[in-house]
Write a protein that holds these residues in place. Structure first.
Motif, PDB file in Angstrom:
ATOM      1  N   LYS A  94       0.829  -1.209   0.000  1.00 31.77           N
ATOM      2  CA  LYS A  94       0.000   0.000   0.000  1.00 31.77           C
ATOM      3  C   LYS A  94       0.861   1.256   0.000  1.00 31.77           C
ATOM      4  CE  LYS A  94      -1.010   1.237   4.829  1.00 31.77           C
ATOM      5  NZ  LYS A  94      -0.609   2.650   4.854  1.00 31.77           N
ATOM      6  N   ALA A 101     -12.331   2.769  12.701  1.00 29.55           N
ATOM      7  CA  ALA A 101     -13.583   3.541  12.674  1.00 29.55           C
ATOM      8  C   ALA A 101     -13.376   4.948  12.127  1.00 29.55           C
ATOM      9  CB  ALA A 101     -14.181   3.609  14.082  1.00 29.55           C
ATOM     10  N   ASP A 102     -12.137   5.471  12.191  1.00 25.18           N
ATOM     11  CA  ASP A 102     -11.845   6.805  11.665  1.00 25.18           C
ATOM     12  C   ASP A 102     -11.445   6.799  10.195  1.00 25.18           C
ATOM     13  OD1 ASP A 102     -12.429   8.093  13.984  1.00 25.18           O
ATOM     14  OD2 ASP A 102     -10.356   8.369  14.637  1.00 25.18           O
ATOM     15  N   GLY A 103     -11.446   5.605   9.567  1.00 25.42           N
ATOM     16  CA  GLY A 103     -11.069   5.547   8.161  1.00 25.42           C
ATOM     17  C   GLY A 103      -9.570   5.512   7.929  1.00 25.42           C
ATOM     18  N   GLN A 104      -8.804   5.251   8.982  1.00 27.40           N
ATOM     19  CA  GLN A 104      -7.355   5.066   8.803  1.00 27.40           C
ATOM     20  C   GLN A 104      -7.119   3.620   8.383  1.00 27.40           C
ATOM     21  OE1 GLN A 104      -5.665   7.776   9.001  1.00 27.40           O
ATOM     22  NE2 GLN A 104      -7.031   9.064  10.231  1.00 27.40           N
ATOM     23  N   THR A 105      -6.283   3.453   7.361  1.00 27.20           N
ATOM     24  CA  THR A 105      -6.020   2.119   6.850  1.00 27.20           C
ATOM     25  C   THR A 105      -5.283   1.294   7.895  1.00 27.20           C
ATOM     26  OG1 THR A 105      -5.761   3.180   4.713  1.00 27.20           O
ATOM     27  CG2 THR A 105      -5.116   0.865   4.862  1.00 27.20           C
ATOM     28  N   ARG A 128     -13.669   3.599  -4.365  1.00 24.16           N
ATOM     29  CA  ARG A 128     -14.417   3.101  -3.221  1.00 24.16           C
ATOM     30  C   ARG A 128     -14.491   1.586  -3.333  1.00 24.16           C
ATOM     31  NH1 ARG A 128     -18.884   5.930  -3.398  1.00 24.16           N
ATOM     32  NH2 ARG A 128     -18.245   7.554  -1.965  1.00 24.16           N
ATOM     33  N   GLN A 149      -9.784  -1.024   7.692  1.00 27.68           N
ATOM     34  CA  GLN A 149      -9.655   0.313   8.261  1.00 27.68           C
ATOM     35  C   GLN A 149     -10.265   0.348   9.653  1.00 27.68           C
ATOM     36  OE1 GLN A 149     -12.185   3.032   6.009  1.00 27.68           O
ATOM     37  NE2 GLN A 149     -13.607   1.377   5.529  1.00 27.68           N
ATOM     38  N   PRO A 168     -16.668  -0.996   3.573  1.00 22.66           N
ATOM     39  CA  PRO A 168     -16.530  -0.091   2.423  1.00 22.66           C
ATOM     40  C   PRO A 168     -15.873   1.234   2.811  1.00 22.66           C
ATOM     41  CG  PRO A 168     -18.705  -1.090   2.425  1.00 22.66           C
ATOM     42  CD  PRO A 168     -18.070  -1.425   3.752  1.00 22.66           C
ATOM     43  N   GLY A 169     -14.981   1.689   1.957  1.00 24.99           N
ATOM     44  CA  GLY A 169     -14.291   2.953   2.180  1.00 24.99           C
ATOM     45  C   GLY A 169     -13.583   3.360   0.903  1.00 24.99           C
ATOM     46  N   VAL A 170     -12.772   4.417   1.013  1.00 28.31           N
ATOM     47  CA  VAL A 170     -12.041   4.904  -0.155  1.00 28.31           C
ATOM     48  C   VAL A 170     -10.553   4.682   0.085  1.00 28.31           C
ATOM     49  CG1 VAL A 170     -11.392   6.963  -1.463  1.00 28.31           C
ATOM     50  CG2 VAL A 170     -13.782   6.610  -0.783  1.00 28.31           C
ATOM     51  N   LEU A 171      -9.905   4.001  -0.842  1.00 27.82           N
ATOM     52  CA  LEU A 171      -8.456   3.810  -0.751  1.00 27.82           C
ATOM     53  C   LEU A 171      -7.877   3.773  -2.161  1.00 27.82           C
ATOM     54  CD1 LEU A 171      -5.895   3.225   0.994  1.00 27.82           C
ATOM     55  CD2 LEU A 171      -6.385   0.781   0.696  1.00 27.82           C
TER      56      LEU A 171
END
Lengths: 409, 267
Positions: free
Chosen positions: A175, A298-302, A291, A296, A284-287
């Protein structure tokens, strides 16, 4: 509407597979993505491009790859297993198909430099190979951890004339190599093509990469019909970013009787924090520009992924897989490091084939599903398994795992 | 008009540019970042840009990556960022938030907009969100009266540039160079051209970022842009300092130098 009809219409023109995919990128890259999209669409309808690509695949990469009935392995598994021998391709994996297609596009766009990210090093080697063949400057970003795990592939890339840059940021794996490649691309987009190695990233990459590797499934479907007179009961592949799986799935998506199975890297178990199973263990998230399912918090940190296989050690997955999962057309299951290595050993001992550890996840998947599928069908199931790469690069990792290095050195 | 718009109007009337200073939330700690941003305001920074630290910041160079890593390793949460914004907004300076998209999506776009507005934030700068993917944010920002700053780039076509600025509110962020954040010895020739292209498309003020690190560079950029955005050079003052107090002192010095620069635009 059948799943087959739906698949023909995805992604939409903006690269959306249902709620997945799209373009989450810096504005600086949009012009290059548009340019790539236009070049790709033009190429796909251009007879000359098709002919050139087909000739390269045949004369240089060595495709179509064999579909091999692995009888001794089959007997152990309890299913008729047909191996799609992508490990026999030039450079040792399915990835050569994608890089040849993208290298041709690079030349058409008049760009002189390619950059790539690599995990196991297979995509880096394939990119360095195509760059040598097409006389392109080549820079490969590779996580420092992976350069240590895959030293042989680093040497290969350098022999082929590529510059390998170890990435020391973040988790120092795939990544982070992708992050660095994106940063390079933002700065050098005028003369550089980002030759992305899997069916992930911003539109049009997921669609473009799938289309360059879909020959795997087109060939396997035809070969299976020739060999058995019927379609297989199931098609199996490992899923990291997911290009080998999409490559073999795509031709079978309209065949709704054919089950599609993707096996994610379960590492030490999806109930632990050490795995790389983005679909079964993520949200689901954006990386990296799309999308999709992501590991990740809960804060969307990978979250850092873990797998014994460098090529599957990635906390995201191509958006088309996310959509195939949500639509129910394909099923995704985790395979642990231990299950993968048991299947790795089984193939070595029964067939004299050393698989990539990535591909060993698909072989372990065959072991997982065979009994249940046999019970369901009331007969021995026919499984097409994508043997996406060979295991030469993994000899050190496997040797350490099995504790055989000291005895034999 | 938004609070950012007021700041730009006031600076324009004074014949100078607005100075925007960026700092990651929670770097070096939550309290440390509040102290840093307050020091910047006191030393003459007009607008504070709070960056939400993110694990995979693809538009950022090594300095912001490192500061973000420190903040995340310290355990900063999105909710802490909102607390920081509230504290800094209390100084009276407008506070804009720069964020990669995934943290907002995970918080919930509408919920974040609501909480950002309640904390006194003016809006978002979104480096990896283009208007085509921004449906939810367009709606939420309308609902809570927040500004939207999308980025334009030298590589943006005229059609994209017009479309992008039509979706902006507050100000437009022009990325001066093709590349990631980080101070450079020279700012680019492409920036003035880009700014004049933006001016043809919108009345909104234009801020220029990426690469500014000295008072002289700030004066140069102030000569053609409405706002000068500085991040890495300020952050480096804290990273390089032996302790927070020394870092804050260095931060004040550079902030004052930059504030002087934007007051003496090169014409």
């Amino acid at each position: 509407m059948s799943a087959g009809e739906t698949a023909e219409r995805f992604p939409d023109s903006a690269g959306h597979f249902g709620r997945f995919g799209g373009r989450f990128v810096p504005e600086a890259l949009v012009a290059a993505l548009d340019e790539l999209d236009a070049a790709y669409r033009k190429a796909m309808t251009d007879e000359e491009f098709r002919a050139e690509f087909d000739a390269l695949l045949r004369d240089y990469a060595g495709t179509p790859s064999l579909l091999y009935p692995a009888e001794r392995f089959s007997a152990k598994v309890g299913a008729r297993v047909l191996l799609k021998r992508e490990d026999l391709n030039h450079t040792g994996a399915h990835k050569v198909r994608n890089v040849l297609g993208q290298a041709l596009l690079t030349r058409r766009m008049g760009k002189r430099r390619v950059i790539a990210e690599t995990g196991a090093g297979q995509h880096g080697v394939a990119t360095a190979t195509a760059a040598a063949l097409f006389d392109l400057e080549c820079v490969v970003y590779m996580g420092e951890v992976d350069t240590e795990r895959q030293a042989l592939n680093v040497a290969r890339m350098r022999m082929l004339g590529a510059t390998v840059i170890p990435v020391t940021t973040g988790s120092r794996t795939l990544k982070d190599a992708m992050n660095e490649a994106m940063r390079d691309w933002v700065a050098n987009v005028d003369d550089t093509h980002y030759l992305i190695g899997t069916a992930a990233g911003p539109h049009p990459f997921p669609e473009l990469v799938r289309d360059f590797v879909r020959g795997i499934g087109d060939e396997a479907r035809r070969q299976c019909l020739d060999l058995t007179g019927a379609l297989p009961d199931a098609v199996l592949a490992c899923v990291g970013g997911g290009s080998n799986a999409l490559g073999i799935f795509h031709a079978f998506v309209p065949d709704t009787d054919v089950r599609l199975y993707g096996f994610e890297a379960g590492g030490e178990g999806v109930d632990t924090d050490r795995h790389a199973a983005s679909i079964t263990g993520g949200t689901p998230g954006v990386l990296h520009g799309a999308r999709t399912y992501v590991l990740q918090n809960a804060d969307g940190q990978t979250i850092e992924s873990h797998s014994i296989s460098a090529g599957l050690d990635y906390p995201g997955v191509g958006p088309e897989h996310a959509w195939l999962h949500d639509s129910g057309r394909a099923r995704y299951q985790p395979v642990t490091d231990a299950e993968a290595m048991a299947a790795f050993e089984l193939l070595c001992r029964t067939e004299g084939i050393i698989p990539a550890i990535e591909s060993a996840h698909a072989l372990a998947g065959a072991v997982q599903i065979a009994p249940q599928l046999a019970a369901e069908l009331g007969r021995e199931p026919v499984l097409v398994v994508n043997l996406s790469g060979r295991g030469d690069k993994d000899v050190h990792t496997a040797g350490e795992y099995f504790g055989i290095l000291d005895k034999e050195q | 008009m938004s609070r950012i718009g007021v700041a730009f109007d006031k600076a324009r009337a004074d014949g100078r540019a607005v100075l925007v200073g960026c700092m990651p939330a929670g770097f070096p700690t939550v309290d440390g970042s509040i102290a840093a941003m307050t020091a910047m305001v006191e030393a003459g920074v007009d607008v504070i840009e709070v960056e939400i630290p993110y694990s995979d910041p693809v538009m950022d160079g090594p300095v912001i990556q490192k500061a973000s890593d420190i903040a995340l390793a310290g355990g900063v949460r999105t909710a802490d960022t909102l607390r920081i914004i509230e504290a800094v907004a209390a100084t009276g300076a407008p506070v804009v938030t720069m964020t990669y998209w995934n943290p907002i999506e995970q918080y919930g776009v509408d919920a974040f907009a609501r909480d950002l507005a309640a904390a006194g934030g003016t809006g978002l700068i979104t480096p990896d969100l283009i208007p085509e993917e921004a449906g939810e944010w367009l709606a939420a920002s309308e609902a809570y009266g927040l500004d939207r700053t999308f980025l334009v780039s030298p590589s943006s076509t005229d059609a994209r540039l017009r479309m992008t600025v039509e979706h902006c509110r507050g100000f437009v962020y022009a990325t001066a160079i093709m590349g990631v954040t980080g101070a450079r010895s020279q700012t680019s020739d492409a920036a003035p051209v880009l700014v004049s292209r933006v001016r043809e498309a919108t009345e909104l003020p234009v801020g220029v970022g990426l690469g500014v690190g000295t008072g002289a560079q700030a004066a140069t950029v102030a000569g053609y842009a409405d706002g000068v955005i500085v991040g890495s050079a300020l952050i480096r003052r804290l990273l390089d300092a032996p302790d927070l107090d020394a870092g804050l002192a260095a931060l004040r010095t550079l902030s004052a130098e930059l504030a002087e620069g934007v007051r003496n635009p090169a014409r």
